[in-house]
Design a protein around this motif. Structure first.
Motif, short mmCIF file in Angstrom:
data_model
loop_
_atom_site.label_atom_id
_atom_site.label_comp_id
_atom_site.label_asym_id
_atom_site.label_seq_id
_atom_site.Cartn_x
_atom_site.Cartn_y
_atom_site.Cartn_z
N ILE A 150 0.92 -1.15 0.19
CA ILE A 150 -0.09 0.25 0.19
C ILE A 150 1.05 1.11 -0.21
CG2 ILE A 150 -1.49 1.71 1.76
CD1 ILE A 150 -2.61 -1.40 2.28
N LYS A 151 2.06 1.24 0.53
CA LYS A 151 2.96 2.41 0.49
C LYS A 151 3.16 2.24 -0.27
CE LYS A 151 6.85 4.29 2.52
NZ LYS A 151 8.24 3.45 3.82
N ALA A 152 3.90 1.35 -1.33
CA ALA A 152 4.35 1.57 -2.55
C ALA A 152 3.62 1.91 -3.45
CB ALA A 152 4.82 0.73 -2.85
N MET A 153 2.04 1.52 -3.17
CA MET A 153 0.90 1.90 -4.53
C MET A 153 0.68 3.54 -3.76
SD MET A 153 -1.04 -1.10 -4.11
CE MET A 153 -2.64 -0.77 -5.51
N TRP A 154 0.35 4.00 -2.86
CA TRP A 154 -0.09 5.44 -2.40
C TRP A 154 0.90 6.34 -2.67
CZ3 TRP A 154 -3.57 4.47 2.08
CH2 TRP A 154 -5.04 4.08 2.17
N PHE A 155 2.39 5.89 -2.03
CA PHE A 155 3.53 7.19 -2.62
C PHE A 155 4.47 6.71 -3.34
CE2 PHE A 155 1.43 6.32 2.10
CZ PHE A 155 1.20 7.73 1.59
N ALA A 156 4.30 5.79 -4.25
CA ALA A 156 5.16 6.06 -5.33
C ALA A 156 5.51 6.96 -6.30
CB ALA A 156 5.22 4.16 -6.32
N LYS A 157 7.08 7.32 -6.11
CA LYS A 157 7.01 7.80 -7.20
C LYS A 157 7.02 7.62 -8.93
CE LYS A 157 9.48 11.98 -8.14
NZ LYS A 157 10.37 13.38 -7.84
N ILE A 158 5.85 7.55 -9.37
CA ILE A 158 6.00 7.15 -11.14
C ILE A 158 7.21 8.46 -11.59
CG2 ILE A 158 4.72 6.63 -12.85
CD1 ILE A 158 2.64 5.93 -11.22
#
Length: 280
Positions: free
Chosen positions: A41-49
């Motif tokens: 969830i952290k990677a999905m919500w806060f990932a900088k694409i």
């Protein structure tokens, strides 16, 4: 609590194989914990694409969640068991002395192989080609599928599924089965992916596809909500995907339904479809 296994948020996979079917489907539910879910969830919500093209964007998004990709997502990809079960019902033995050839386009980590692991080991599936554009997911596919079943049987190809000339793909008109699982919504040139699948399949070969969509029985408000929600992660829902599949292939079965997402209120359900077809 962090190491406590979580139960699936979807109905348990209770599929019973047809003993006459050539392929035998096996449920696959990778274990998850609250801690592993929180990391995803952290990677999905806060990932900088970041990145200027699709591959760079995919790599930046999945880099920090690739190893936990399956344990979280299998609880939201409700169409995948239905599609693979449909494939098991309709795939026929190869006309050659070898097992069938299967290409899984935009395969992610190649987890679909686990659902037919018994058939792979028995040689009913002689070769699997796992194709994906995302490097972190391909690394997991090589480790978890290639090393497990043998790189001579499971071949992982890093590349664009819309590229007809991708090195390593089998020849045109030679493949018994093509699957595309929760991927068309992320492929800008999705029509070319469908055409590549059609090109690879031999006449009478089976295609299985499942994905998120917008459904005709959804309200306009619901369609807009889900389109906008998924678009934030560069996932673009389009009812035309299923329409195109019905035009390009002989329809064997097709249906849509609704499913929950992890840690989302039970009344918020996203539409999905599954499609089984044959090359005309």
């Amino acid at each position: 609590l962090g190491s406590c296994p979580l139960s699936s948020s979807s109905k348990k996979d209770t599929f019973i194989n047809d003993p006459k079917a050539f392929l035998q489907y096996q449920p696959y539910e990778p274990p998850a914990t609250l801690w592993s879910d929180l990391k995803v969830i952290k990677a999905m919500w806060f990932a900088k694409i970041t990145g200027t093209d699709l591959q760079e964007r995919l790599d930046s998004f999945y880099e920090n969640q690739a190893d936990l990709y399956d344990s979280y997502r299998f609880r939201m990809l409700h169409g995948r068991p239905k599609m693979l079960q449909g494939v098991a019902r309709h795939v026929s033995p190869s006309t050659s002395t070898d097992g069938i050839v299967w290409v899984d386009l935009a395969c992610g980590t190649g987890a679909n192989v686990e659902n037919f692991g018994k058939s792979v080991r028995e040689g009913k599936i002689s070769r699997v080609y796992l194709v994906d554009l995302c490097q972190p997911l391909c690394k997991v596919a090589k480790r978890e599928r290639g090393e497990k079943y043998g790189s001579n049987v499971v071949k992982v190809l890093h590349g664009d599924v819309t590229n007809f000339e991708l090195e390593g793909l089998p020849p045109a008109n030679s493949v018994d089965l093509v699957t595309i699982s929760y991927s068309l919504v992320m492929i800008p040139a999705w029509e070319k992916c469908i055409q590549n699948a059609k090109r690879l399949l031999k006449p009478g070969g089976v295609i299985g596809v499942t994905d998120f969509t917008v459904a005709p029985d959804q309200s306009n408000l619901s369609q807009k909500f889900w389109k906008d929600t998924f678009a934030k992660d560069h996932v673009f829902l389009d009812a035309e995907h299923l329409n195109a599949l019905k035009r390009e292939f002989e329809e064997v079965e097709a249906a849509h339904d609704y499913g929950t997402l992890p840690y989302t209120p039970f009344f918020l359900k996203a539409a999905y479809y599954h499609f089984i077809g044959k090359k005309k």
